[in-house]
Design an enzyme around this catalytic site. Structure first.
Site, PDB file in Angstrom:
ATOM      1  N   LYS A   4      12.353   4.798  -3.584  1.00  0.00           N
ATOM      2  CA  LYS A   4      11.627   4.058  -4.622  1.00  0.00           C
ATOM      3  C   LYS A   4      11.268   5.035  -5.736  1.00  0.00           C
ATOM      4  O   LYS A   4      10.629   6.063  -5.482  1.00  0.00           O
ATOM      5  CB  LYS A   4      10.371   3.412  -4.030  1.00  0.00           C
ATOM      6  CG  LYS A   4       9.540   2.644  -5.047  1.00  0.00           C
ATOM      7  CD  LYS A   4       8.469   1.781  -4.385  1.00  0.00           C
ATOM      8  CE  LYS A   4       7.458   2.584  -3.605  1.00  0.00           C
ATOM      9  NZ  LYS A   4       6.340   1.754  -3.117  1.00  0.00           N
ATOM     10  N   ASP A 133      -2.189  -5.008   1.230  1.00  0.00           N
ATOM     11  CA  ASP A 133      -1.155  -5.596   0.366  1.00  0.00           C
ATOM     12  C   ASP A 133      -0.022  -6.226   1.191  1.00  0.00           C
ATOM     13  O   ASP A 133       1.145  -5.895   1.001  1.00  0.00           O
ATOM     14  CB  ASP A 133      -0.587  -4.506  -0.555  1.00  0.00           C
ATOM     15  CG  ASP A 133       0.236  -5.087  -1.696  1.00  0.00           C
ATOM     16  OD1 ASP A 133       0.033  -6.273  -2.025  1.00  0.00           O
ATOM     17  OD2 ASP A 133       1.084  -4.367  -2.247  1.00  0.00           O
TER      18      ASP A 133
END
Length: 547
Positions: A4, A133
């Site tokens: 990422k 999250d």
């Protein structure tokens, strides 16, 4: 691997947005809305989390910590993080194949959601390091039916005081004790300390009565409840603290995914097994008090059905956490392929059949030499021992020490009442029933009261629950003496099959003989103290009478 890479100027863009939002919050502070919602405090709480999410070194460390803390949970996959290949704006982790849990059509989605509930509750109420999250993109189902949790950039720390406060609130909610729930909200920072909660209690009662309608605390829809609580903030000094806003978001996502495939899903129902396990095993004073309140309620009367309900929930927790059985909910007493019964239902209850785990691996049953297809008596006994209720194993295990201590008062009262009952029957058998007994004997064996009889009935019912799979345990009359239980049960057993089933309990007792012996000594000591107290009372009364 999965790499990422952070987009350019993300840090600057987020900083500008937060600055503008905070300026708006400072303006709102000058209005009456500030007494109900402090946007600045909320932004300050979230801002730190936003910046943490942008630091991929921190996300990597978070992922390693979560993987270590969750490694004992079955069917849960936390991808390996590689700190040596990670920088502030580049994150490298293990690649895991899977489909989004929210989009999966597999038949085990509800099971995986429940495994997710246990995982998040373990973080929320145990480790205190909470993944805040869990949006649908961060939860995957692997082809072999495991739950993958991704992205540990947004985490929050939960204090012990907040953990205990949430468990206490659930206990009060189950008993609909709204006055104490008002105090719970103070402890959880929903209501400022020093605030008179009495005007707020009726509003809380309306919200929770509506939420509890149609199935009790276990049927609450968490998202609807959160929305109703938010409305109270416009009428009373009641606010949702920033840390709880993250919890609401996380649990709301789990509930939303589950409700798509299972309209009967209720988050409190699936949280109850974890909460029961925590209450039955935690030796902290606050949770011991919460356990006592859960079972005794405001009436201070032992509720055996509530106790059995908690033990059944404990069995489900073990099935989920240790054996990976995450079946979503009970229908007519059945969860998955297991008949769990219902609270207070003693007949036909079955154990949650475990898979072999390192902590509990069953030996291979031995065959009969004359017929290899038929198990020998020893093999059949072992097979039956494997079916002993998980609650029974728990009671005699070292982990059940808190529960045994909690139950000791009731067991002492029951054993004392049974001994006095046996003494009364003995006097009748010896033809002494109509004759006056010496005052010393009357003092040591007073007649049974209504409260004594209730305690005996409760303990008998609890014993029958522990032995629910064994026909004949009630002796045909629903009465099981609590003294010398294994011998009594074997003597009452009517058939060879029943005796073999009861003998299968002996390995469970032998496995935990140290804890069992300690409990027996505690019981004997308490009974001795009780009789000594009665004897001293009799001596004092005689001395006073002759003075």
């Amino acid at each position: 691997v999965a790499v990422k890479v952070q987009r350019p100027f993300v840090l600057e863009t987020v900083s500008l947005d937060l600055h503008l939002g905070r300026m708006l919050g400072l303006l709102v502070r000058r209005t009456p809305l500030a007494t109900r919602l402090d946007i600045v405090d909320l932004l300050d709480e979230f801002a730190g989390n936003f910046y943490q999410e942008l630091d991929y070194n921190l996300e990597c460390r978070n992922g390693l910590r979560v993987a270590e803390e969750m490694k004992g949970l079955p069917r849960i996959v936390i991808p390996t993080n590689y700190p040596q290949f990670t920088a502030r704006r580049v994150h490298t982790a293990e690649w895991v194949e899977g489909e989004k849990l929210s989009q999966s059509k597999a038949g085990d989605v509800n099971e995986l959601v429940n495994l997710g509930v246990i995982t998040y509750l373990t973080q929320l109420l145990d480790t205190g390091f909470f993944h805040a999250d869990p949006h649908p993109g961060n939860m995957l189902r692997t082809p072999d039916g495991k739950l993958v949790i991704l992205d540990f950039g947004l985490m929050t720390e939960i204090t012990d005081d907040q953990k205990y406060g949430m468990i206490e609130a659930v206990a009060h909610l189950i008993h609909r004790d709204y006055e104490n729930i008002g105090d719970d909200f103070v402890n959880l920072d929903f209501i400022p300390r020093g605030t008179d909660t009495s005007p707020i209690v009726p509003a809380l009662a309306r919200v929770f009565d509506a939420a509890l309608a149609g199935g009790g605390a276990k049927s609450i829809n968490f998202q609807e409840l959160a929305a109703d609580l938010a409305e109270i903030t416009f009428e009373f000094p009641f606010r949702i603290p920033p840390y709880f806003a993250l919890i609401i978001r996380a649990i709301g996502v789990l509930e939303g995914i589950a409700l798509v495939g299972n309209p009967q899903f209720a988050i409190v129902d699936e949280a109850y097994p974890y909460i029961s396990k925590r209450l039955l095993t935690d030796d902290s004073p606050r949770l011991k008090a919460a356990l006592r309140y859960m079972v005794y309620g405001r009436s201070q009367s032992f509720d055996v059905d509530r106790m059995i309900d908690m033990l059944q929930a404990l069995e489900k927790f073990v099935a989920v956490k240790e054996d990976g059985d995450g079946s979503a909910f009970k229908v007519d007493g059945v969860r998955g392929e297991t008949d769990l019964g219902s609270a207070g239902q003693m007949v036909g209850t079955r154990t949650l059949t475990p898979t072999a785990t390192p902590s509990r691996v069953a030996p291979t049953p031995m065959g009969d030499a004359s017929n290899p297809q038929r198990l020998s008596d020893a093999g059949q006994a072992q097979e039956q021992a494997d079916k002993a209720r998980e609650a029974l194993r728990f009671f005699f295990s070292s982990e059940g020490d808190v529960f045994r201590g909690f139950l000791l008062d009731e067991v002492v009262s029951a054993a004392d009442a049974l001994s006095r009952e046996a003494f009364a029957e003995l006097t009748v058998t010896l033809g002494l029933g109509g004759r006056p007994l010496p005052s010393a004997l009357r003092a040591l064996a007073p007649p049974l009261t209504e409260a004594d009889q209730k305690v005996v009935a409760s303990i008998r019912k609890l014993v029958q629950f522990f032995l629910g799979d064994f026909e004949g345990t009630a002796g045909g009359t629903g009465s099981i003496p609590a003294t010398n239980l294994p011998t009594t049960l074997l003597a009452q057993a009517g058939s060879a099959e029943t005796r073999r089933q009861l003998q299968a309990l002996l390995p469970v007792l032998r496995e935990n003989q140290v804890e069992l012996r300690r409990f027996g000594l505690q019981l004997a000591g308490r009974l001795t103290e009780l009789q000594a107290s009665r004897a001293l009372g009799w001596v004092r009364s005689r001395v006073a009478a002759t003075a």
